[in-house]
Motif scaffolding. Structure first.
Motif, PDB file in Angstrom:
ATOM      1  N   ILE A  55      -6.137 -18.821 -60.430  1.00 54.96           N
ATOM      2  CA  ILE A  55      -6.478 -17.275 -60.005  1.00 54.96           C
ATOM      3  C   ILE A  55      -7.543 -17.070 -58.637  1.00 54.96           C
ATOM      4  CG2 ILE A  55      -5.805 -15.910 -61.115  1.00 54.96           C
ATOM      5  CD1 ILE A  55      -3.595 -16.738 -61.601  1.00 54.96           C
ATOM      6  N   GLY A  58      -5.492 -17.860 -55.043  1.00 59.20           N
ATOM      7  CA  GLY A  58      -5.074 -16.658 -55.105  1.00 59.20           C
ATOM      8  C   GLY A  58      -5.263 -15.616 -54.281  1.00 59.20           C
ATOM      9  N   TRP A  64      -4.967  -9.272 -54.395  1.00 54.17           N
ATOM     10  CA  TRP A  64      -4.954  -9.143 -56.176  1.00 54.17           C
ATOM     11  C   TRP A  64      -2.981  -9.881 -55.721  1.00 54.17           C
ATOM     12  CZ3 TRP A  64      -1.126  -5.905 -57.602  1.00 54.17           C
ATOM     13  CH2 TRP A  64      -0.610  -5.257 -56.609  1.00 54.17           C
ATOM     14  N   MET A  67      -3.017 -13.442 -56.683  1.00 55.70           N
ATOM     15  CA  MET A  67      -3.313 -14.264 -57.267  1.00 55.70           C
ATOM     16  C   MET A  67      -2.784 -13.615 -58.841  1.00 55.70           C
ATOM     17  SD  MET A  67      -7.230 -12.034 -59.120  1.00 55.70           S
ATOM     18  CE  MET A  67      -6.381  -9.762 -59.550  1.00 55.70           C
ATOM     19  N   VAL A  68      -1.970 -12.541 -58.708  1.00 58.72           N
ATOM     20  CA  VAL A  68      -1.037 -12.151 -59.626  1.00 58.72           C
ATOM     21  C   VAL A  68       0.318 -12.873 -59.874  1.00 58.72           C
ATOM     22  CG1 VAL A  68       0.753 -10.433 -60.791  1.00 58.72           C
ATOM     23  CG2 VAL A  68      -1.930  -9.703 -59.855  1.00 58.72           C
ATOM     24  N   GLN A  70       0.206 -16.363 -58.432  1.00 61.24           N
ATOM     25  CA  GLN A  70      -0.042 -16.982 -59.050  1.00 61.24           C
ATOM     26  C   GLN A  70      -0.353 -16.927 -61.167  1.00 61.24           C
ATOM     27  OE1 GLN A  70      -3.701 -18.501 -57.388  1.00 61.24           O
ATOM     28  NE2 GLN A  70      -2.211 -19.488 -55.197  1.00 61.24           N
ATOM     29  N   ALA A  71      -1.073 -16.127 -61.022  1.00 63.73           N
ATOM     30  CA  ALA A  71      -0.560 -16.111 -62.640  1.00 63.73           C
ATOM     31  C   ALA A  71       0.881 -16.390 -63.538  1.00 63.73           C
ATOM     32  CB  ALA A  71      -1.606 -14.888 -63.436  1.00 63.73           C
TER      33      ALA A  71
END
Length: 104
Positions: A55, A58, A64, A67-68, A70-71
């Protein structure tokens, strides 16, 4: 089952190996398409060491949105593989119960 001498673990059943090989490219292809459509940003070109958690990497590489993403990929992978892991765990549990009943 045979032991793998290099990794000292039991071989996975062919179904599990086939699923991993078949489903591995799906997140990569989806990520490529999302980047080409402009939904996700292009990678920034910053080198992130391989030890950086997913995370956080990412966030560093793509902001961001990455990052989202990857989650989402991690959560999707969990829900995709969980039924296979549960099925294999149940098989091992049944084998353990059979082994214990033979010992008594």
């Amino acid at each position: 089952r045979t032991d793998c001498s290099l990794f000292k673990r039991k071989e996975a059943p062919p179904l599990q190996v086939g699923e991993e090989v078949t489903l591995t490219p799906v997140p990569a292809i989806t990520t490529y398409l999302l980047i080409s459509w402009g939904v996700l940003p292009m990678f920034s070109g910053i080198y992130v060491p391989w030890t950086t958690p997913p995370i956080i990497s990412g966030l560093i590489v793509g902001g961001w949105k990455m990052m989202v993403w990857q989650a989402v990929v991690i959560a999707g992978s969990f829900f995709l593989y969980f039924p296979f892991i549960k099925m294999y765990d149940n098989q091992l549990y049944q084998e353990q119960l059979e082994q214990e009943s033979k010992e008594q």
